[in-house]
Design a protein around this motif. Sequence first.
Motif, PDB file in Angstrom:
ATOM      1  N   GLY A  74      -4.474  17.428 -75.907  1.00 44.09           N
ATOM      2  CA  GLY A  74      -2.839  17.480 -76.302  1.00 44.09           C
ATOM      3  C   GLY A  74      -2.715  15.922 -76.158  1.00 44.09           C
ATOM      4  O   GLY A  74      -3.480  14.872 -75.958  1.00 44.09           O
ATOM      5  N   LEU A  75      -1.183  15.405 -76.225  1.00 45.83           N
ATOM      6  CA  LEU A  75      -0.706  14.181 -76.031  1.00 45.83           C
ATOM      7  C   LEU A  75       0.368  14.136 -75.039  1.00 45.83           C
ATOM      8  O   LEU A  75       1.240  15.057 -75.090  1.00 45.83           O
ATOM      9  N   ASP A  76       0.021  13.200 -74.267  1.00 46.62           N
ATOM     10  CA  ASP A  76       1.051  13.172 -72.919  1.00 46.62           C
ATOM     11  C   ASP A  76       1.758  11.794 -73.186  1.00 46.62           C
ATOM     12  O   ASP A  76       1.480  10.692 -72.804  1.00 46.62           O
ATOM     13  N   ASP A  77       3.084  11.940 -73.929  1.00 50.96           N
ATOM     14  CA  ASP A  77       3.784  10.652 -74.123  1.00 50.96           C
ATOM     15  C   ASP A  77       4.551  10.108 -72.907  1.00 50.96           C
ATOM     16  O   ASP A  77       5.530  10.951 -72.601  1.00 50.96           O
ATOM     17  N   GLN A  78       4.267   9.062 -72.438  1.00 51.95           N
ATOM     18  CA  GLN A  78       5.042   8.734 -71.167  1.00 51.95           C
ATOM     19  C   GLN A  78       6.093   7.434 -71.194  1.00 51.95           C
ATOM     20  O   GLN A  78       6.261   6.756 -70.445  1.00 51.95           O
ATOM     21  N   THR A  79       6.328   7.313 -72.579  1.00 45.52           N
ATOM     22  CA  THR A  79       7.262   6.225 -73.023  1.00 45.52           C
ATOM     23  C   THR A  79       8.760   6.626 -72.552  1.00 45.52           C
ATOM     24  O   THR A  79       9.052   7.876 -72.434  1.00 45.52           O
TER      25      THR A  79
END
Length: 58
Positions: free
Chosen positions: A53-58
């Motif tokens: 998956g993708l963990d977008d921490q922006t």
Amino acid sequence: MYKFEVYKDKAGEFRFRFRASNGEVMFSSEGYKAKASAQSAIESIRKNAPDAGLDDQT
């Protein structure tokens, strides 16, 4: 064609990089003292992250 490349850096450690079909480096690894360790890391990515998956921490 996407591919992994295993190489030796200037410090003598083994690293790998992942290239896209256009030749661009998408990511590269940390250094490993043994070539087998770099190859094991590649196999781990192939086996364990086909649906990462993708963990977008922006």
